[in-house]
Design a protein around this motif. Structure first.
Motif, PDB file in Angstrom:
ATOM      1  N   LYS A 174     -21.780 -21.370 -23.784  1.00 21.17           N
ATOM      2  CA  LYS A 174     -21.594 -21.552 -22.339  1.00 21.17           C
ATOM      3  C   LYS A 174     -20.187 -21.063 -22.014  1.00 21.17           C
ATOM      4  CE  LYS A 174     -24.834 -25.388 -21.674  1.00 21.17           C
ATOM      5  NZ  LYS A 174     -25.466 -25.260 -22.998  1.00 21.17           N
ATOM      6  N   HIS A 175     -20.088 -20.095 -21.070  1.00 23.73           N
ATOM      7  CA  HIS A 175     -18.835 -19.390 -20.818  1.00 23.73           C
ATOM      8  C   HIS A 175     -18.377 -19.617 -19.375  1.00 23.73           C
ATOM      9  CE1 HIS A 175     -20.566 -17.536 -24.346  1.00 23.73           C
ATOM     10  NE2 HIS A 175     -21.489 -16.927 -23.614  1.00 23.73           N
ATOM     11  N   PHE A 176     -17.094 -19.953 -19.228  1.00 19.85           N
ATOM     12  CA  PHE A 176     -16.524 -20.229 -17.906  1.00 19.85           C
ATOM     13  C   PHE A 176     -15.206 -19.454 -17.757  1.00 19.85           C
ATOM     14  CE2 PHE A 176     -19.167 -23.819 -18.994  1.00 19.85           C
ATOM     15  CZ  PHE A 176     -19.844 -24.094 -17.819  1.00 19.85           C
TER      16      PHE A 176
ATOM     17  N   SER B 276     -15.079 -21.024 -23.640  1.00 17.44           N
ATOM     18  CA  SER B 276     -16.427 -20.776 -24.140  1.00 17.44           C
ATOM     19  C   SER B 276     -16.737 -21.740 -25.281  1.00 17.44           C
ATOM     20  CB  SER B 276     -16.553 -19.329 -24.629  1.00 17.44           C
ATOM     21  OG  SER B 276     -17.848 -19.091 -25.145  1.00 17.44           O
TER      22      SER B 276
ATOM     23  N   THR C 116     -11.777 -19.046 -15.745  1.00 15.97           N
ATOM     24  CA  THR C 116     -10.886 -19.905 -14.944  1.00 15.97           C
ATOM     25  C   THR C 116      -9.622 -19.123 -14.574  1.00 15.97           C
ATOM     26  OG1 THR C 116      -9.697 -20.817 -16.852  1.00 15.97           O
ATOM     27  CG2 THR C 116     -11.726 -21.935 -16.191  1.00 15.97           C
TER      28      THR C 116
ATOM     29  N   CYS D  60     -20.586 -16.417  -7.913  1.00 19.99           N
ATOM     30  CA  CYS D  60     -19.133 -16.591  -7.790  1.00 19.99           C
ATOM     31  C   CYS D  60     -18.558 -15.606  -6.770  1.00 19.99           C
ATOM     32  CB  CYS D  60     -18.467 -16.401  -9.145  1.00 19.99           C
ATOM     33  SG  CYS D  60     -19.008 -17.578 -10.392  1.00 19.99           S
TER      34      CYS D  60
ATOM     35  N   THR E 139     -22.076 -17.549 -17.821  1.00 21.60           N
ATOM     36  CA  THR E 139     -22.973 -17.590 -18.985  1.00 21.60           C
ATOM     37  C   THR E 139     -24.150 -16.635 -18.834  1.00 21.60           C
ATOM     38  OG1 THR E 139     -22.376 -19.899 -19.378  1.00 21.60           O
ATOM     39  CG2 THR E 139     -24.390 -19.095 -20.415  1.00 21.60           C
TER      40      THR E 139
ATOM     41  N   VAL F   3     -13.054 -21.795 -10.885  1.00 22.98           N
ATOM     42  CA  VAL F   3     -13.806 -21.646 -12.127  1.00 22.98           C
ATOM     43  C   VAL F   3     -15.152 -21.018 -11.791  1.00 22.98           C
ATOM     44  CG1 VAL F   3     -14.727 -23.998 -11.952  1.00 22.98           C
ATOM     45  CG2 VAL F   3     -14.711 -22.835 -14.165  1.00 22.98           C
ATOM     46  N   CYS F   4     -15.655 -20.167 -12.686  1.00 20.29           N
ATOM     47  CA  CYS F   4     -16.929 -19.475 -12.476  1.00 20.29           C
ATOM     48  C   CYS F   4     -17.729 -19.516 -13.768  1.00 20.29           C
ATOM     49  CB  CYS F   4     -16.667 -18.026 -12.058  1.00 20.29           C
ATOM     50  SG  CYS F   4     -18.166 -17.001 -11.981  1.00 20.29           S
ATOM     51  N   ASN F   5     -18.986 -19.955 -13.661  1.00 21.24           N
ATOM     52  CA  ASN F   5     -19.877 -19.980 -14.817  1.00 21.24           C
ATOM     53  C   ASN F   5     -20.473 -18.582 -14.996  1.00 21.24           C
ATOM     54  OD1 ASN F   5     -21.817 -20.397 -16.778  1.00 21.24           O
ATOM     55  ND2 ASN F   5     -22.699 -22.220 -15.829  1.00 21.24           N
TER      56      ASN F   5
END
Length: 299
Positions: free
Chosen positions: A34-36, A30, A38, A74, A85, A81-83
């Motif tokens: 913006k947060h991902f 993060s 994994t 996702c 946010t 990996v997945c966004n």
């Protein structure tokens, strides 16, 4: 032989789920809100593994019977990996989990260890460019999104105690900070601020510029000086000549006889006076009044 028999019996009872491990090493990256999410890939020889992600917020845990909400972007993806946010929309604790799918087989859910709160996001200083447009001090800031504001500090170099502050809430173009003086450098640094989490980043590296009008001022001064010298060179001879004429008239005036004293008869009819009968004339030095000198100077 018995071991092989037991393995196939278990395989028939549990199905393919027993062969597909749950995703491991689940973590969140993060930065700047913006947060991902994994995780490590699940390897199945000759098969394409797909993944699905779900989240659970404070509301789902406390008021919706601990339900989980799928993240549509996702669902059955091949990336690891997945966004997330857009789904992390509140400053509360979230839990997340990932599952692997191969054909009709599914793994158990792999769950994030602990909770994630967006207040822990890493904030970085904004990219900025300081510009000197003549005597105008300008700064161009990176557009980091609607959630971001910027605190800009600027000062005259050597006068850090008189530092000034400007808050920039919307970045649309360059921002005017101040009008500079010619000569000294002006320095600028900035930090990001996110009101939703009430946190600020560290400050960017300081950038300094100088007013670009110094050369123009020197050129104008040189032109004025040259013009003054030219005027002096042209008028000085005239002033010298005029002054000499005034002094000449003051010290040695030219006598002009009045009309009544001019002789209209021939010289032979003049009666000369003897030196013994002529009255002696007193020679008197006449000083010209200052008003007369001024009148002559003007003429």
């Amino acid at each position: 032989l018995f071991s092989f028999f037991l393995f196939f019996v278990l395989l028939g009872i549990l199905g393919e789920d027993a062969l597909l491990p749950a995703p491991q090493n689940i973590s969140i990256l993060s930065t700047n809100m913006k947060h991902f999410l994994t995780w490590s890939p699940v390897i199945v020889q000759g098969e394409t593994v797909r993944y699905s992600v779900e989240f659970q917020g404070e509301y789902e845990r406390e008021y919706a019977n601990e339900s989980w909400i799928p993240i549509c972007e996702c669902s059955l993806i091949t990336a690891t990996v997945c966004n997330i946010t857009d789904d992390i929309s509140a400053t509360v604790a979230y839990n997340l989990r990932v599952r692997a799918d191969v054909g009709v087989g599914r793994s158990e859910w792999g769950t994030l260890e602990g909770f994630f709160n967006r207040i822990t996001t890493s904030l970085t200083p904004p990219l900025m460019k300081v510009i000197a447009d003549g005597y105008h001090l300008l700064v161009e800031l990176e557009d980091m999104g609607p959630a971001f504001q910027f605190c800009v500090l600027y000062w005259k170099k050597g006068q850090e105690s008189r530092m000034q502050r400007k808050v920039v809430k919307e970045v649309s173009s360059v921002v005017h900070l101040d009008t500079m003086e010619a000569g000294p450098d002006y320095c600028v640094k900035a930090q990001t601020y996110v009101e939703a989490i009430n946190r600020s980043s560290s400050f960017s590296q300081t950038q300094c510029v100088r007013a670009q009008g110094g050369r123009s001022v020197w050129l104008v001064t040189a032109l004025i000086s040259s013009a003054g010298f030219a005027v002096a060179a042209l008028t000085l001879p005239f002033l010298t000549w005029k002054t000499s004429k005034v002094f000449q008239y003051s010290c040695c005036p030219v006598a002009v006889l009045p009309e009544t004293l001019k002789v209209s008869e021939p010289p032979t009819q003049l009666i000369l006076c003897g030196s013994e009968e002529a009255e002696q004339c007193d020679l008197t030095v006449c000083v010209m009044p200052s008003e007369e000198v001024l009148r002559l100077w003007i003429q």
